[in-house]
Design a protein around this motif. Structure first.
Motif, short mmCIF file in Angstrom:
data_model
loop_
_atom_site.label_atom_id
_atom_site.label_comp_id
_atom_site.label_asym_id
_atom_site.label_seq_id
_atom_site.Cartn_x
_atom_site.Cartn_y
_atom_site.Cartn_z
N MET A 301 40.91 41.47 47.94
CA MET A 301 41.46 41.09 46.65
C MET A 301 42.66 41.97 46.28
O MET A 301 42.85 43.04 46.83
N LEU A 303 44.21 43.89 43.18
CA LEU A 303 43.91 44.38 41.84
C LEU A 303 45.18 44.88 41.17
O LEU A 303 46.11 45.35 41.83
N TYR A 352 42.54 40.78 38.35
CA TYR A 352 41.92 40.50 39.65
C TYR A 352 42.45 39.18 40.23
O TYR A 352 42.30 38.13 39.62
N ASP A 354 42.77 36.77 43.93
CA ASP A 354 42.23 36.62 45.28
C ASP A 354 43.32 36.99 46.29
O ASP A 354 44.45 37.36 45.91
N THR A 360 41.28 35.45 39.82
CA THR A 360 39.88 35.06 39.96
C THR A 360 39.13 35.25 38.64
O THR A 360 38.05 34.71 38.47
N HIS A 361 39.70 36.06 37.76
CA HIS A 361 39.07 36.36 36.48
C HIS A 361 40.11 36.18 35.39
O HIS A 361 41.26 36.58 35.56
N PRO B 293 34.25 35.60 31.81
CA PRO B 293 34.52 36.19 33.13
C PRO B 293 33.32 37.01 33.61
O PRO B 293 32.85 37.89 32.88
N TRP B 299 32.43 37.17 42.44
CA TRP B 299 31.63 36.05 41.93
C TRP B 299 31.91 34.73 42.64
O TRP B 299 31.02 33.93 42.85
N SER B 300 33.16 34.50 43.04
CA SER B 300 33.51 33.17 43.57
C SER B 300 33.34 33.07 45.08
O SER B 300 33.61 32.03 45.67
#
Lengths: 389, 389
Positions: A301, A303, A352, A354, A360-361, B293, B299-300
């Motif tokens: 990921m 960040l 965050y 991907d 993703t959030h 979130p 999570w995904s």
């Protein structure tokens, strides 16, 4: 000095800080009812959890006070800092003086870590706030707590961490880093010279993590600098290594150590070269130095905070060396960061993404993200760009 | 009974278990030098870390013994189980009887969790192995440890977990689940009726997590079943809820409780409907029941084990109801799972996919993945398909 449009970035970062980032926190995070800050904020600033995570409470106090002390004396900043400092002073510590990891909205203790980081952020908050308002007793509390932290850090049992016989002795990069950061903060006022030796020790310990032979920075090494076996011994956190790089580059500047400055710059460069995703762009969260599978599920990921660290580190490396490749890296990272992380709709940045760079959030604040990395990086870059201009 | 080509799946699962999965573990995991298993195995079976994680050591002993007791009396299976049981008996427990989370290759203790799960897997291993070889003293040790676990589970301080005043009292779904699983295992031999009340209590506690009103299964609720505030109170782990569903469906079968069977089937169905990614397929790892979130960065992602649980749960739901929609769901999940997770080149399955279904890790074994979920699901599906045929 090589080419970089410093005026462009100065304008960009100023408008980002003043118009997109700080309003988000000042408008949405203050809990006027119970004190402290809502730090779990969704995209539009509404809260999705009222737990108050002490890392974020303390960092926000530090951040707002630092802005006040560094950029301008805005009442709204220091009043917002006071909202946090009153809360953490009242509810942040247990009977042994340790700082909780999280408390409820009303300040009832929820969780405590077996680590020293919450304590360090608490010290930072008190010290920077006291510098802004001249409350000497807060500075005293900070100094006293730091003495305790220095004892606790070498005694895991005092933090409640069982010491088992098969555990290898480890130097965790995060520990000398935060000790250096706090000691530097406490010494900054000028009246605390006693930390020089401590800062030299922390610097030396950090340098054990920089592996000239492999051009990497390892998160975990043996206390004598030798390699540790297994996954933890191969762990790389490129963003953390870049942050370590600028810590040391600043330290080199303050102590006039040229060889330290060279190593610090190498740490930044190695970590970007190793940590930048050649396929999708952005800095990986974790890597294994031998390309074995990382234990962390989220290793690929992207960040927000490693990118924040990289922006300032690259600007600092460019100022120091005048080398065009740091200006180029800076522009490359800035392009990725500003196009992927910032939220032009509701302010602040997403935290965050991907691997491909999609959020993703939706959150802007959570248990580890708050009013800290983005404004800190913008503030430091602004100060540096002002000096360069 | 509605339509499902059971013969096709019986062949498929048998060849998967015997030819693709078990050979991977039997060929690569046994540490003939120090005993126990290498559980951190990369794609081709080579190890990338020699730490021995007790969850995986114990689960592999249980799995191999269970295969021996259930499918056929293969010497290679029970000898491989003995390699693990000798290791965990010698190195697995501390002076208080607690079971470590991880030990070094040679068995020196590295880490201990403040939870009861390692102990439960240890009990499972000893009990199943003792059933295979008739070593009664192992069964005795299992029973004695379970008594301790039942005391420890309600007394966090005994596990070294500080109890703080602002912590809400929580029923964690995982706790009654594992207690039910272990009690059922210990009672299975027939000689341990005393666990009936405990199993009823665990079943009742699990049912508090099934929310008929919202058609969801929550990971964390208050001990009286009311909703908890904040992110943890909204957390859904669809794969875990599906596993809970088949635990309860089996329990309903053993106790003849039809209403329990209905709820268990609903739990499986709700969790698939809520947990299946409509965009890319596969079961999400975590969700927030109100779409806030999730705190979890990963999570995904799509993990192997929720898919393993779903295969068996759906087959069981189909056998119970004869409803075509469970046969259809089963085929849908089987298609995704077998095409995405299995590794035809080196055997076993990948563990971790990104949201789009691409492997993020090459590992076949790690701190939480070992010789357990894949062979367990295949074994249980094979047994069930044999009964149906």
């Amino acid at each position: 000095m090589s080419k970089l449009d410093t005026g462009k970035y100065l304008d960009l970062f100023r408008s980002e800080l003043y118009e997109n980032v700080l309003p988000f926190w000042l408008d949405h995070s203050l809990d006027h009812e119970c004190g402290g800050y809502f730090n779990c904020l969704d995209r539009d600033g509404s809260f999705y959890d009222t737990t108050k995570h002490m890392w974020l409470q303390c960092r926000q106090v530090w951040m707002l006070s630092r802005l006040y002390n560094t950029l301008e004396k805005r009442d709204s900043w220091i009043e917002a800092a006071r909202c946090g400092v009153d809360f953490i002073s009242k509810y942040g510590r247990d009977d042994n003086g340790r700082v909780y990891f999280s408390v409820s909205r009303e300040g009832r203790p929820v969780f405590i870590q077996r680590k020293i980081f919450a304590e360090c952020f608490y010290i930072m908050a008190l010290d920077e706030f006291s510098r802004a308002v001249g409350q000497g007793e807060l500075k005293e509390e900070a100094l006293e707590l730091f003495d305790k932290v220095l004892a606790w850090k070498d005694d895991p049992a005092s933090l409640g961490r069982p010491v088992l016989e098969g555990q290898p002795a480890v130097s965790f990069l995060a520990v000398p880093m935060i000790i250096l950061w706090v000691a530097d903060q406490l010494a900054e006022g000028g009246e605390n010279a006693p930390y020089t030796e401590l800062m030299d020790e922390s610097t030396a310990e950090m340098l054990l993590h920089a592996r000239q032979d492999k051009k990497i920075v390892l998160e975990n090494v043996a206390p004598d600098g030798s390699l540790l076996e297994g996954g933890p011994g191969r762990l790389i956190n490129p963003g953390h290594a870049i942050e370590a790089g600028w810590f040391l580059l600043e330290r080199a500047g303050k102590t006039g150590r040229d060889e330290l400055s060279d190593t610090a710059i190498s740490m930044i460069e190695w970590s970007l070269e190793k940590g930048w995703d050649p396929q999708h762009g952005g800095i990986f969260y974790f890597l294994d130095s031998e390309d074995a599978p990382p234990f962390q599920l989220e290793w690929s990921m992207k960040l927000w905070w490693p990118h924040c660290e990289a922006l300032y580190a690259l600007l600092l490396a460019w100022r120091k060396t005048g080398d065009q490749r740091f200006a180029d890296w800076f522009e490359h990272v800035a392009d990725y960061t500003l196009s992927r992380f910032r939220d032009p709709l509701h302010g602040e940045w997403f935290g965050y993404l991907d691997r491909e760079g999609r959020p993703t959030h939706t959150l802007k604040g959570g248990a580890y993200k708050g009013c800290f990395h983005v404004p800190r990086a913008l503030m430091m870059c602004i100060k540096l760009l002002e000096e360069i201009s």
